[in-house]
Design a protein around this motif. Structure first.
Motif, short mmCIF file in Angstrom:
data_model
loop_
_atom_site.label_atom_id
_atom_site.label_comp_id
_atom_site.label_asym_id
_atom_site.label_seq_id
_atom_site.Cartn_x
_atom_site.Cartn_y
_atom_site.Cartn_z
N ARG A 34 13.74 9.84 -25.39
CA ARG A 34 14.23 8.57 -25.78
C ARG A 34 15.84 8.45 -26.36
N ASN A 35 16.31 9.78 -26.43
CA ASN A 35 17.62 9.95 -26.88
C ASN A 35 18.57 10.83 -26.30
N ILE A 36 18.50 10.73 -25.07
CA ILE A 36 19.32 11.65 -24.27
C ILE A 36 19.57 11.32 -22.75
N THR A 37 20.57 11.23 -22.36
CA THR A 37 20.92 10.75 -20.97
C THR A 37 20.58 11.86 -19.92
N PRO A 38 19.68 11.68 -18.92
CA PRO A 38 19.39 12.52 -17.99
C PRO A 38 20.47 13.17 -17.10
N PRO A 39 20.37 14.18 -16.42
CA PRO A 39 19.21 15.06 -16.30
C PRO A 39 19.30 16.00 -17.57
N PHE A 40 17.78 16.32 -18.12
CA PHE A 40 17.60 17.16 -18.90
C PHE A 40 16.47 18.08 -18.95
N ALA A 41 16.49 19.32 -19.35
CA ALA A 41 15.31 20.19 -19.57
C ALA A 41 14.61 20.46 -20.92
N PHE A 42 13.37 20.43 -20.94
CA PHE A 42 12.65 20.42 -22.30
C PHE A 42 11.88 21.73 -22.32
N THR A 43 12.19 22.86 -22.62
CA THR A 43 11.44 24.11 -22.73
C THR A 43 10.85 24.65 -23.90
N CYS A 44 9.58 24.71 -24.11
CA CYS A 44 9.08 25.28 -25.27
C CYS A 44 8.47 26.53 -25.10
N PHE A 45 8.92 27.79 -25.76
CA PHE A 45 8.51 29.26 -25.71
C PHE A 45 7.27 28.94 -26.97
N THR A 46 6.27 29.56 -26.42
CA THR A 46 4.98 29.26 -27.20
C THR A 46 3.77 30.05 -26.62
N ASP A 47 2.95 30.46 -27.74
CA ASP A 47 1.95 31.44 -27.32
C ASP A 47 0.42 30.50 -27.12
N SER A 48 0.63 29.00 -27.02
CA SER A 48 -0.36 28.22 -26.52
C SER A 48 -0.12 27.08 -25.95
N THR A 49 -0.46 26.92 -24.50
CA THR A 49 -0.07 25.68 -23.88
C THR A 49 -0.93 24.36 -23.92
N GLU A 50 -2.07 24.71 -24.83
CA GLU A 50 -3.13 23.84 -24.99
C GLU A 50 -2.87 22.38 -25.65
N GLY A 51 -2.95 21.48 -25.07
CA GLY A 51 -2.62 19.95 -25.40
C GLY A 51 -1.21 19.59 -25.38
N VAL A 52 -0.44 20.44 -24.79
CA VAL A 52 1.11 20.26 -24.77
C VAL A 52 1.18 19.19 -23.14
N ARG A 53 1.77 18.20 -23.59
CA ARG A 53 2.12 17.50 -22.48
C ARG A 53 2.67 17.73 -21.29
N PRO A 54 2.43 17.55 -19.95
CA PRO A 54 2.87 18.16 -18.70
C PRO A 54 4.54 18.26 -18.66
N GLU A 55 5.05 17.08 -19.30
CA GLU A 55 6.60 17.21 -18.98
C GLU A 55 7.38 18.42 -19.62
N VAL A 56 6.47 18.94 -20.54
CA VAL A 56 7.29 20.09 -21.36
C VAL A 56 7.14 21.45 -20.46
N ASP A 57 8.33 22.01 -20.18
CA ASP A 57 8.14 23.25 -19.52
C ASP A 57 7.82 24.41 -20.44
#
Length: 267
Positions: free
Chosen positions: A28-51
């Motif tokens: 909501r607060n950035i001008t595209p294009p952008f990428a959002f990456t989460c380094f995580t030990d679990s992907t369960e429940g994370v919305r599909p737009e998140v890399d």
């Protein structure tokens, strides 16, 4: 150039609820294009737009009895998943209240730039709740840390002090008004905290929540462990045993429900 935003998640303290809200606030607060990456030990429940990418592997024993978030040392690797170039790191429990574009144009792309730390006003130390760095620029810090994690943590206490003091080429700090500390810069001091809602200073783009107070607490009011308490309930508890320590500390640990946090911290 694509704007690269990253975060890191391990264990169960935060998880998908925080990751998904952070993504939504960024979008909501950035001008595209952008990428959002989460380094995580679990992907369960994370919305599909998140890399979602795996946590960078490091073979080390976490320092004990230190307050800094030393698992962030995983981000200092020579390689960071599939990412290259400058990345903007955001803590999972912050609130975005303004446009993020300038965080990517401030300073040079090869610089390490931290937010300011109002908890240490007489020490020029940055805050790693929000900071930008080129992938691989901090690998020397990681090597020093991995050689003796406990010794580094004992000397610096907080990983943000270690980064501030040792980043190759030094660090710069984002403009003061861009990032505000909720407890120190938004909450009113006693006794005004009893009657006035925490403020959002003009020009604030991000509000950070170090120290155990999270956006949910601010939304409900009261305090940690006393979420949703009214002022009357708070004052009635003054003479009871509580974990805040002194009565003075207990009185300071109260806040009115904060609508602007509720409006920002959502999917």
């Amino acid at each position: 150039m694509i704007k690269q935003v990253i975060c890191i998640n391990w264990g169960t303290k935060y998880g998908p609820r925080f990751i998904n809200r952070l993504y939504a606030m960024v979008a909501r607060n950035i001008t595209p294009p952008f990428a959002f990456t989460c380094f995580t030990d679990s992907t369960e429940g994370v919305r599909p737009e998140v890399d979602c990418q795996p946590l960078p592997e490091l073979d080390f024993v976490m320092p004990v009895n230190t307050k800094g978030k030393w698992p962030k040392a995983r981000l200092w690797s020579e390689r960071l998943g599939t990412l290259e170039g400058p990345v903007l790191f955001l803590d999972l429990d912050l609130v975005i209240t303004g446009n993020l574009d300038e965080f990517f144009t401030y300073g040079g792309p090869d610089e390490v730039i931290l937010s300011r730390n109002p908890a240490k006003p007489f020490e020029r130390v940055g805050q790693t709740s929000v900071f930008r760095f080129p992938v691989g620029k901090l690998v020397s810090l990681q090597k020093t840390f991995l050689a003796n994690p406990q010794a580094v943590a004992d000397e610096y206490r907080y990983e943000q002090r270690f980064v501030t003091r040792n980043a190759p080429g030094g660090v710069d700090l984002f403009p003061k008004r861009w990032v505000q500390h909720f407890r120190y810069q938004c909450m009113h001091t006693f006794p005004l905290n009893l009657f006035l809602t925490p403020r959002l200073p003009k020009g604030t783009k991000i509000v950070i929540f170090p120290g155990g107070v999270h956006p949910e607490h601010a939304i409900q009011g009261g305090w940690v462990g006393r979420e949703g308490w009214s002022l009357w309930q708070h004052l009635r508890g003054l003479n009871r045993k509580h974990k805040d320590g002194s009565r003075w500390r207990y009185l300071r640990h109260y806040m009115k429900p904060t609508a602007w946090v509720r409006d920002a911290w959502r999917e």
